[in-house]
Scaffold this motif. Structure first.
Motif, PDB file in Angstrom:
ATOM      1  N   TRP A   1     -86.126 -41.191 -87.669  1.00 44.59           N
ATOM      2  CA  TRP A   1     -85.113 -42.161 -88.079  1.00 44.59           C
ATOM      3  C   TRP A   1     -85.454 -42.799 -89.418  1.00 44.59           C
ATOM      4  O   TRP A   1     -84.602 -43.410 -90.054  1.00 44.59           O
ATOM      5  CB  TRP A   1     -84.974 -43.262 -87.029  1.00 44.59           C
ATOM      6  CG  TRP A   1     -84.484 -42.777 -85.707  1.00 44.59           C
ATOM      7  CD1 TRP A   1     -83.839 -41.588 -85.450  1.00 44.59           C
ATOM      8  CD2 TRP A   1     -84.602 -43.457 -84.450  1.00 44.59           C
ATOM      9  NE1 TRP A   1     -83.554 -41.494 -84.111  1.00 44.59           N
ATOM     10  CE2 TRP A   1     -84.001 -42.625 -83.475  1.00 44.59           C
ATOM     11  CE3 TRP A   1     -85.153 -44.675 -84.058  1.00 44.59           C
ATOM     12  CZ2 TRP A   1     -83.940 -42.978 -82.130  1.00 44.59           C
ATOM     13  CZ3 TRP A   1     -85.096 -45.039 -82.715  1.00 44.59           C
ATOM     14  CH2 TRP A   1     -84.498 -44.200 -81.763  1.00 44.59           C
ATOM     15  N   ARG A   2     -86.685 -42.670 -89.845  1.00 44.96           N
ATOM     16  CA  ARG A   2     -87.108 -43.294 -91.098  1.00 44.96           C
ATOM     17  C   ARG A   2     -86.260 -42.815 -92.269  1.00 44.96           C
ATOM     18  O   ARG A   2     -85.914 -43.599 -93.160  1.00 44.96           O
ATOM     19  CB  ARG A   2     -88.582 -42.988 -91.359  1.00 44.96           C
ATOM     20  CG  ARG A   2     -89.128 -43.639 -92.611  1.00 44.96           C
ATOM     21  CD  ARG A   2     -90.618 -43.399 -92.749  1.00 44.96           C
ATOM     22  NE  ARG A   2     -91.138 -44.009 -93.961  1.00 44.96           N
ATOM     23  CZ  ARG A   2     -92.402 -43.989 -94.314  1.00 44.96           C
ATOM     24  NH1 ARG A   2     -93.296 -43.403 -93.538  1.00 44.96           N
ATOM     25  NH2 ARG A   2     -92.792 -44.557 -95.442  1.00 44.96           N
ATOM     26  N   HIS A   3     -85.915 -41.546 -92.281  1.00 43.26           N
ATOM     27  CA  HIS A   3     -85.109 -41.004 -93.374  1.00 43.26           C
ATOM     28  C   HIS A   3     -83.662 -41.505 -93.318  1.00 43.26           C
ATOM     29  O   HIS A   3     -82.958 -41.487 -94.329  1.00 43.26           O
ATOM     30  CB  HIS A   3     -85.132 -39.474 -93.342  1.00 43.26           C
ATOM     31  CG  HIS A   3     -86.505 -38.891 -93.548  1.00 43.26           C
ATOM     32  ND1 HIS A   3     -87.171 -39.013 -94.741  1.00 43.26           N
ATOM     33  CD2 HIS A   3     -87.331 -38.223 -92.716  1.00 43.26           C
ATOM     34  CE1 HIS A   3     -88.361 -38.420 -94.641  1.00 43.26           C
ATOM     35  NE2 HIS A   3     -88.485 -37.951 -93.420  1.00 43.26           N
ATOM     36  N   VAL A   4     -83.225 -41.943 -92.148  1.00 43.60           N
ATOM     37  CA  VAL A   4     -81.868 -42.470 -92.003  1.00 43.60           C
ATOM     38  C   VAL A   4     -81.765 -43.873 -92.582  1.00 43.60           C
ATOM     39  O   VAL A   4     -80.777 -44.223 -93.232  1.00 43.60           O
ATOM     40  CB  VAL A   4     -81.441 -42.478 -90.516  1.00 43.60           C
ATOM     41  CG1 VAL A   4     -80.030 -43.047 -90.369  1.00 43.60           C
ATOM     42  CG2 VAL A   4     -81.521 -41.076 -89.922  1.00 43.60           C
ATOM     43  N   VAL A   5     -82.795 -44.681 -92.368  1.00 41.15           N
ATOM     44  CA  VAL A   5     -82.715 -46.097 -92.740  1.00 41.15           C
ATOM     45  C   VAL A   5     -83.261 -46.402 -94.130  1.00 41.15           C
ATOM     46  O   VAL A   5     -83.008 -47.482 -94.665  1.00 41.15           O
ATOM     47  CB  VAL A   5     -83.460 -46.979 -91.703  1.00 41.15           C
ATOM     48  CG1 VAL A   5     -82.853 -46.785 -90.328  1.00 41.15           C
ATOM     49  CG2 VAL A   5     -84.950 -46.665 -91.674  1.00 41.15           C
ATOM     50  N   VAL A   6     -83.988 -45.471 -94.736  1.00 44.59           N
ATOM     51  CA  VAL A   6     -84.624 -45.768 -96.020  1.00 44.59           C
ATOM     52  C   VAL A   6     -83.587 -45.976 -97.117  1.00 44.59           C
ATOM     53  O   VAL A   6     -82.594 -45.260 -97.208  1.00 44.59           O
ATOM     54  CB  VAL A   6     -85.601 -44.636 -96.424  1.00 44.59           C
ATOM     55  CG1 VAL A   6     -84.860 -43.349 -96.724  1.00 44.59           C
ATOM     56  CG2 VAL A   6     -86.439 -45.053 -97.637  1.00 44.59           C
TER      57      VAL A   6
ATOM     58  N   LEU B   1     -80.526 -48.859 -86.023  1.00 45.62           N
ATOM     59  CA  LEU B   1     -81.648 -48.944 -85.092  1.00 45.62           C
ATOM     60  C   LEU B   1     -81.258 -49.644 -83.792  1.00 45.62           C
ATOM     61  O   LEU B   1     -81.745 -49.276 -82.719  1.00 45.62           O
ATOM     62  CB  LEU B   1     -82.816 -49.674 -85.764  1.00 45.62           C
ATOM     63  CG  LEU B   1     -83.467 -48.912 -86.928  1.00 45.62           C
ATOM     64  CD1 LEU B   1     -84.517 -49.778 -87.615  1.00 45.62           C
ATOM     65  CD2 LEU B   1     -84.077 -47.601 -86.450  1.00 45.62           C
ATOM     66  N   ILE B   2     -80.390 -50.638 -83.862  1.00 48.42           N
ATOM     67  CA  ILE B   2     -79.904 -51.286 -82.637  1.00 48.42           C
ATOM     68  C   ILE B   2     -79.139 -50.275 -81.780  1.00 48.42           C
ATOM     69  O   ILE B   2     -79.351 -50.173 -80.564  1.00 48.42           O
ATOM     70  CB  ILE B   2     -79.007 -52.490 -82.978  1.00 48.42           C
ATOM     71  CG1 ILE B   2     -79.836 -53.633 -83.567  1.00 48.42           C
ATOM     72  CG2 ILE B   2     -78.260 -52.975 -81.726  1.00 48.42           C
ATOM     73  CD1 ILE B   2     -79.002 -54.787 -84.099  1.00 48.42           C
ATOM     74  N   GLU B   3     -78.271 -49.520 -82.435  1.00 50.24           N
ATOM     75  CA  GLU B   3     -77.471 -48.540 -81.691  1.00 50.24           C
ATOM     76  C   GLU B   3     -78.347 -47.420 -81.140  1.00 50.24           C
ATOM     77  O   GLU B   3     -78.180 -46.983 -79.995  1.00 50.24           O
ATOM     78  CB  GLU B   3     -76.398 -47.949 -82.608  1.00 50.24           C
ATOM     79  CG  GLU B   3     -75.472 -46.965 -81.912  1.00 50.24           C
ATOM     80  CD  GLU B   3     -74.353 -46.473 -82.808  1.00 50.24           C
ATOM     81  OE1 GLU B   3     -73.624 -45.553 -82.382  1.00 50.24           O
ATOM     82  OE2 GLU B   3     -74.209 -47.001 -83.923  1.00 50.24           O
ATOM     83  N   ALA B   4     -79.320 -46.961 -81.945  1.00 49.35           N
ATOM     84  CA  ALA B   4     -80.162 -45.836 -81.525  1.00 49.35           C
ATOM     85  C   ALA B   4     -81.077 -46.209 -80.359  1.00 49.35           C
ATOM     86  O   ALA B   4     -81.350 -45.372 -79.490  1.00 49.35           O
ATOM     87  CB  ALA B   4     -80.988 -45.350 -82.703  1.00 49.35           C
ATOM     88  N   THR B   5     -81.556 -47.447 -80.347  1.00 49.61           N
ATOM     89  CA  THR B   5     -82.487 -47.864 -79.299  1.00 49.61           C
ATOM     90  C   THR B   5     -81.806 -48.547 -78.123  1.00 49.61           C
ATOM     91  O   THR B   5     -82.365 -48.600 -77.024  1.00 49.61           O
ATOM     92  CB  THR B   5     -83.536 -48.839 -79.860  1.00 49.61           C
ATOM     93  OG1 THR B   5     -82.861 -50.016 -80.368  1.00 49.61           O
ATOM     94  CG2 THR B   5     -84.339 -48.187 -80.978  1.00 49.61           C
ATOM     95  N   GLY B   6     -80.619 -49.098 -78.357  1.00 50.21           N
ATOM     96  CA  GLY B   6     -79.958 -49.875 -77.317  1.00 50.21           C
ATOM     97  C   GLY B   6     -80.588 -51.242 -77.128  1.00 50.21           C
ATOM     98  O   GLY B   6     -80.434 -51.865 -76.071  1.00 50.21           O
ATOM     99  N   ALA B   7     -81.309 -51.724 -78.132  1.00 48.21           N
ATOM    100  CA  ALA B   7     -81.994 -53.015 -78.037  1.00 48.21           C
ATOM    101  C   ALA B   7     -80.990 -54.149 -77.832  1.00 48.21           C
ATOM    102  O   ALA B   7     -79.898 -54.148 -78.415  1.00 48.21           O
ATOM    103  CB  ALA B   7     -82.815 -53.268 -79.296  1.00 48.21           C
TER     104      ALA B   7
END
Length: 233
Positions: free
Chosen positions: A55-60, A71-77
């Protein structure tokens, strides 16, 4: 958009098509792209979630609204975007307070641009509070103005930050050289009509029309930028 020293108006770099230099911050001038990922990993660990390294390449390189939202959507936090943004900014500010390494060649390039009175702006997707903290290490005297991600209607990859910086310096975007390290930043600069020097930090960037790719800022100096603009006119 906040000026850190008086704007330089329409003054140009003498004898060159180059009117202004617009510089990204994280991963371009300061070696902090890894810091953001470290902070994101730590914050989500405290929430009971492990981030996938892919996911690092998605958010950089993107705005916090995009990276944090992903990251909220990917983790469901169970956390809101506003709450997460505060935690990330707090964590990052604490991290750079301990250590803030400049990228190789950054201090030399900034000093050279200042010595030759080249109008220069710092253009970042980071929030104002982070930019102001980093400026203490970079030297606010090197920048005629700074543009933060939370001060424009749309931040990178939209062209708004670079258009705002060019306008603030009284420069034609087509005669501005932008230095960026991510595809998101490159997209913003190219959408604004600027010439781009890409110095990839995390993910590869390929050369293209009006885009030159180098491996380090140590390859970039005022002569390089002036020659680049002349060749692309």
């Amino acid at each position: 958009m906040t000026s850190t020293v008086p704007a330089l108006g329409t003054r140009t770099a003498e004898g060159s098509a180059l009117q202004a230099v617009l510089l990204d911050m994280d991963g371009t001038l300061v070696d902090t792209e890894g810091f953001w990922w470290d902070v994101e990993t730590e914050v989500f660990a405290s929430l009971g979630h492990t981030l996938d390294d892919s996911w690092r390449h998605v958010v950089v390189g993107g705005p916090m609204t995009r990276s944090a939202g992903f990251l909220i959507e990917a983790t469901g936090a169970d956390i809101t975007l506003a709450e997460l943004s505060v935690l990330l900014n707090d964590g990052f500010e604490e991290r750079i307070g301990r250590d803030l390494p400049l990228m190789p060649g950054a201090a030399r390039l900034l000093a050279e641009l200042s010595a030759h009175d080249v109008p220069t702006a710092l253009v970042s997707a980071s929030h104002r509070r982070i930019i102001d903290r980093v400026l203490k290490s970079l030297g606010p005297e090197h920048f005629a103005l700074t543009v933060a991600g939370d001060e424009v209607p749309r931040t990178k990859p939209h062209p708004d930050p670079y258009l705002a910086a060019a306008a603030g310096l009284g420069a034609d975007p087509a005669r501005c050289a932008v230095v960026e390290d991510t595809a998101t930043g490159v997209a913003a600069a190219e959408a604004a009509g600027c010439h781009v020097v890409a110095v990839p930090s995390v993910a590869p960037i390929t050369p293209a029309a009006r885009r030159t790719v180098v491996t380090s800022l140590e390859e970039v100096d005022l002569t390089f930028l002036r020659d680049l603009m002349t060749q692309m006119r």
